[in-house]
Design a protein around this motif. Structure first.
Motif, PDB file in Angstrom:
ATOM      1  N   GLU A   1      28.467 -10.536  -2.849  1.00  9.21           N
ATOM      2  CA  GLU A   1      27.246  -9.755  -3.022  1.00  9.21           C
ATOM      3  C   GLU A   1      26.452  -9.701  -1.722  1.00  9.21           C
ATOM      4  N   VAL A   2      25.983  -8.528  -1.406  1.00 10.86           N
ATOM      5  CA  VAL A   2      25.117  -8.342  -0.248  1.00 10.86           C
ATOM      6  C   VAL A   2      23.685  -8.207  -0.761  1.00 10.86           C
ATOM      7  N   SER A   3      22.802  -9.037  -0.217  1.00 13.70           N
ATOM      8  CA  SER A   3      21.394  -9.000  -0.620  1.00 13.70           C
ATOM      9  C   SER A   3      20.519  -8.560   0.540  1.00 13.70           C
ATOM     10  N   LEU A   4      19.486  -7.822   0.211  1.00 13.39           N
ATOM     11  CA  LEU A   4      18.444  -7.492   1.175  1.00 13.39           C
ATOM     12  C   LEU A   4      17.381  -8.575   1.051  1.00 13.39           C
ATOM     13  N   ALA A   5      17.072  -9.251   2.157  1.00 14.22           N
ATOM     14  CA  ALA A   5      16.148 -10.391   2.097  1.00 14.22           C
ATOM     15  C   ALA A   5      15.084 -10.282   3.179  1.00 14.22           C
ATOM     16  N   TRP A   6      13.897 -10.822   2.869  1.00 14.78           N
ATOM     17  CA  TRP A   6      12.805 -10.895   3.839  1.00 14.78           C
ATOM     18  C   TRP A   6      11.909 -12.060   3.456  1.00 14.78           C
ATOM     19  N   SER A   7      10.996 -12.424   4.346  1.00 16.91           N
ATOM     20  CA  SER A   7      10.183 -13.621   4.163  1.00 16.91           C
ATOM     21  C   SER A   7       9.045 -13.398   3.179  1.00 16.91           C
ATOM     22  N   ARG A   8       8.758 -14.435   2.386  1.00 18.76           N
ATOM     23  CA  ARG A   8       7.579 -14.415   1.529  1.00 18.76           C
ATOM     24  C   ARG A   8       6.335 -14.876   2.296  1.00 18.76           C
ATOM     25  N   ARG A   9       6.541 -15.591   3.378  1.00 22.11           N
ATOM     26  CA  ARG A   9       5.432 -16.240   4.062  1.00 22.11           C
ATOM     27  C   ARG A   9       4.673 -15.321   5.005  1.00 22.11           C
ATOM     28  N   ARG A  10       5.328 -14.283   5.482  1.00 23.52           N
ATOM     29  CA  ARG A  10       4.684 -13.374   6.434  1.00 23.52           C
ATOM     30  C   ARG A  10       4.699 -11.964   5.863  1.00 23.52           C
ATOM     31  N   PRO A  11       3.563 -11.295   5.887  1.00 26.50           N
ATOM     32  CA  PRO A  11       3.556  -9.905   5.395  1.00 26.50           C
ATOM     33  C   PRO A  11       4.393  -9.024   6.309  1.00 26.50           C
ATOM     34  N   LEU A  12       5.124  -8.098   5.717  1.00 28.19           N
ATOM     35  CA  LEU A  12       5.916  -7.165   6.499  1.00 28.19           C
ATOM     36  C   LEU A  12       5.006  -6.204   7.251  1.00 28.19           C
ATOM     37  N   THR A  13       5.404  -5.830   8.456  1.00 24.95           N
ATOM     38  CA  THR A  13       4.684  -4.774   9.156  1.00 24.95           C
ATOM     39  C   THR A  13       4.909  -3.461   8.416  1.00 24.95           C
ATOM     40  N   ALA A  14       4.095  -2.468   8.723  1.00 30.08           N
ATOM     41  CA  ALA A  14       4.255  -1.170   8.061  1.00 30.08           C
ATOM     42  C   ALA A  14       5.633  -0.594   8.345  1.00 30.08           C
ATOM     43  N   ALA A  15       6.127  -0.780   9.571  1.00 31.71           N
ATOM     44  CA  ALA A  15       7.453  -0.251   9.925  1.00 31.71           C
ATOM     45  C   ALA A  15       8.548  -0.970   9.148  1.00 31.71           C
ATOM     46  N   ALA A  16       8.441  -2.307   9.037  1.00 34.36           N
ATOM     47  CA  ALA A  16       9.440  -3.080   8.295  1.00 34.36           C
ATOM     48  C   ALA A  16       9.380  -2.765   6.804  1.00 34.36           C
ATOM     49  N   GLN A  17       8.174  -2.607   6.268  1.00 33.34           N
ATOM     50  CA  GLN A  17       8.035  -2.266   4.851  1.00 33.34           C
ATOM     51  C   GLN A  17       8.649  -0.907   4.578  1.00 33.34           C
ATOM     52  N   GLY A  18       8.497   0.021   5.520  1.00 29.06           N
ATOM     53  CA  GLY A  18       9.102   1.334   5.350  1.00 29.06           C
ATOM     54  C   GLY A  18      10.613   1.254   5.270  1.00 29.06           C
ATOM     55  N   LEU A  19      11.225   0.371   6.074  1.00 33.39           N
ATOM     56  CA  LEU A  19      12.674   0.227   6.035  1.00 33.39           C
ATOM     57  C   LEU A  19      13.115  -0.459   4.743  1.00 33.39           C
ATOM     58  N   VAL A  20      12.378  -1.461   4.302  1.00 30.04           N
ATOM     59  CA  VAL A  20      12.681  -2.119   3.024  1.00 30.04           C
ATOM     60  C   VAL A  20      12.607  -1.112   1.881  1.00 30.04           C
ATOM     61  N   ASP A  21      11.570  -0.296   1.878  1.00 29.72           N
ATOM     62  CA  ASP A  21      11.411   0.701   0.809  1.00 29.72           C
ATOM     63  C   ASP A  21      12.580   1.684   0.800  1.00 29.72           C
ATOM     64  N   LEU A  22      13.017   2.110   1.980  1.00 29.67           N
ATOM     65  CA  LEU A  22      14.144   3.045   2.059  1.00 29.67           C
ATOM     66  C   LEU A  22      15.421   2.398   1.538  1.00 29.67           C
ATOM     67  N   LEU A  23      15.701   1.167   1.959  1.00 30.80           N
ATOM     68  CA  LEU A  23      16.913   0.479   1.521  1.00 30.80           C
ATOM     69  C   LEU A  23      16.915   0.286   0.008  1.00 30.80           C
ATOM     70  N   ARG A  24      15.778  -0.092  -0.544  1.00 35.07           N
ATOM     71  CA  ARG A  24      15.706  -0.299  -1.984  1.00 35.07           C
ATOM     72  C   ARG A  24      15.877   1.005  -2.735  1.00 35.07           C
ATOM     73  N   THR A  25      15.290   2.070  -2.219  1.00 33.33           N
ATOM     74  CA  THR A  25      15.420   3.372  -2.870  1.00 33.33           C
ATOM     75  C   THR A  25      16.862   3.871  -2.834  1.00 33.33           C
ATOM     76  N   GLU A  26      17.507   3.681  -1.691  1.00 35.18           N
ATOM     77  CA  GLU A  26      18.868   4.207  -1.492  1.00 35.18           C
ATOM     78  C   GLU A  26      19.933   3.357  -2.180  1.00 35.18           C
ATOM     79  N   LEU A  27      19.703   2.037  -2.245  1.00 37.11           N
ATOM     80  CA  LEU A  27      20.778   1.133  -2.680  1.00 37.11           C
ATOM     81  C   LEU A  27      20.629   0.617  -4.101  1.00 37.11           C
ATOM     82  N   LEU A  28      19.395   0.509  -4.590  1.00 39.05           N
ATOM     83  CA  LEU A  28      19.209  -0.029  -5.935  1.00 39.05           C
ATOM     84  C   LEU A  28      19.275   1.094  -6.968  1.00 39.05           C
ATOM     85  N   PRO A  29      19.841   0.806  -8.142  1.00 37.26           N
ATOM     86  CA  PRO A  29      19.934   1.839  -9.189  1.00 37.26           C
ATOM     87  C   PRO A  29      18.566   2.220  -9.726  1.00 37.26           C
TER      88      PRO A  29
END
Length: 309
Positions: free
Chosen positions: A281-309
Motif C-alpha cells: 500500500e502506498v500512503s500519502l503522509a504529512w506531519s500533524r505537528r506543523r501546519p502545511l503551507t498553502a502550496a503544500a496543502q494545495g498539492l495534498v488536496d490535488l493528490l487526495r482528489t485524484e487518488l482517493l475514491p
C-alpha cells in the motif's frame, strides 16, 4: 457600530485631534466629528473629554481603544487571508518518494498541479532508507509530504491516507520446480534464495513479516535498492522474487511472458500467492505537528482528489 466607526475613533485617539485624524483619513473634520458622535450615542457614553484645550480619552474611551485595535487587527488578518486564498500560490513544496515505485502516476499528477499553480516549485526527494527514511524526514521537517509504504501504522506525529495498493506475486524462472504449480504457499518456498530490498524498506518488511508469521525461513541472496528492478534478477538464476504485481510487470515484457532480453536465458512466471501476504500500500503522509503551507496543502488536496475514491 461598524468597522468605519472604529477606524475613525482609533485615528482620533491616536492623533488626539479631530483635525489631524481627518487629515490622516483624508476626510473632512465635520465627517470625523459626526462619526465619533454617532458612536458615542450608540454606546451611550462619552469617549473623549472635550473640556480641555486638548481632547483626552475617558475611561470608556480607553477601554474601547484596546478592544477596537484588536477588532481592526483581526479584520486586517481576515482580509489578508482571503486575499492570499484568491491569489496565485507561490513558494516551494518538497515531496518524498520511494524509488522504483510507479504505482502512483507522480509525473502526471505534478503536471496537473503545475497547470494550476505554475509559480510553485516542487522538489522531489528520495532516501536510501526507504519508507522508514521518509518517515524520519517528515518528522524532522525536511520534507512537506511523502508517498510511502506503511507496514504497521504511521507514528502518531504523522497523518496518512492509503492512495494506492498492489497485491504481491511470486516471480520464478520458467524452469523452476514451481513454475507449473497451480498454487504456491510460503511453506513451499522453504530453502529458496531471494532477491529483495534491504531491511528498512516497507516492501522488505511486509515480506519478512509474512514469512515469519508462516514460520518459514528464507535467505535473501541479493539486495537491490530499487523495487522495480528486483524481479529483473530472476531470469539470471539469482533467486526468486516476491514483489508487488506492478513491479513484476514493470520488469517484464508482460505478465507470463519472458523478461525483456535480446537473448533471454530463462523465461519467468509471475504467479499469485495462496498465503495472505498483505498488499503493498502506498500512503500519502504529512506531519500533524506543523501546519502545511498553502502550496503544500494545495498539492495534498490535488493528490487526495485524484487518488482517493
Amino acid at each position: 457600530m461598524d468597522v468605519r466607526h472604529l477606524s475613525v475613533f482609533v485615528a482620533v485617539a491616536r492623533e488626539m485631534s479631530f483635525t489631524r485624524a481627518a487629515d490622516s483619513l483624508l476626510l473632512a473634520q465635520s465627517a470625523v466629528s459626526t462619526t465619533v458622535r454617532e458612536l458615542e450615542r450608540e454606546l451611550g457614553v462619552e469617549l473623549f473629554d472635550r473640556s480641555h484645550r486638548q481632547i483626552r480619552l475617558t475611561g470608556a474611551g480607553e477601554e474601547l481603544l484596546t478592544r477596537a485595535r484588536e477588532v481592526l487587527e483581526q479584520m486586517r488578518e481576515i482580509g489578508e487571508a482571503v486575499s492570499t486564498a484568491a491569489t496565485e500560490l507561490r513558494g516551494a513544496v518538497t515531496m518524498g518518494l520511494m524509488t522504483g515505485v510507479d504505482l502512483v502516476d507522480v509525473p502526471g499528477l505534478l503536471g496537473r498541479y503545475h497547470e494550476r499553480h505554475p509559480a510553485v516549485a516542487v522538489q522531489l526527494r528520495a532516501t536510501g532508507l526507504g519508507s522508514s527514511g521518509l518517515v524520519a524526514q517528515l518528522e524532522r521537517g525536511e520534507i512537506d509530504l511523502a508517498l510511502l509504504a506503511v507496514v504497521d501504522a504511521l507514528p502518531a506525529s504523522l497523518r496518512g491516507e492509503v492512495v494506492a495498493a498492489s497485491p504481491y506475486v511470486l516471480v520464478v524462472p520458467g524452469t523452476h520446480r514451481l513454475a507449473d504449480a497451480e498454487g504456491v504457499t510460503l511453506a513451499m518456498l522453504e530453502g529458496e534464495s531471494f532477491v529483495d530490498l534491504p531491511p528498512g524498506y516497507g516492501s522488505r518488511r511486509i515480506v519478512d513479516d509474512a514469512f515469519a508469521h508462516a514460520g518459514v525461513s528464507r535467505r535473501v541472496l541479493i539486495e537491490v535498492a530499487d523495487l522495480s528492478t528486483a524481479a529483473a534478477y530472476v531470469p539470471q538464476g539469482l533467486g526468486l522474487a516476491i514483489v508487488p504485481r506492478f513491479a513484476a510487470l514493470a520488469a517484464s515484457s508482460g505478465s507470463g511472458r519472458p523478461f525483456a532480453d535480446p537473448a533471454p536465458r530463462m523465461p519467468v512466471r509471475i504467479m499469485p500467492l495462496d498465503d495472505a501476504v498483505p498488499a503493498f500500500e502506498v500512503s500519502l503522509a504529512w506531519s500533524r505537528r506543523r501546519p502545511l503551507t498553502a502550496a503544500a496543502q494545495g498539492l495534498v488536496d490535488l493528490l487526495r482528489t485524484e487518488l482517493l475514491p
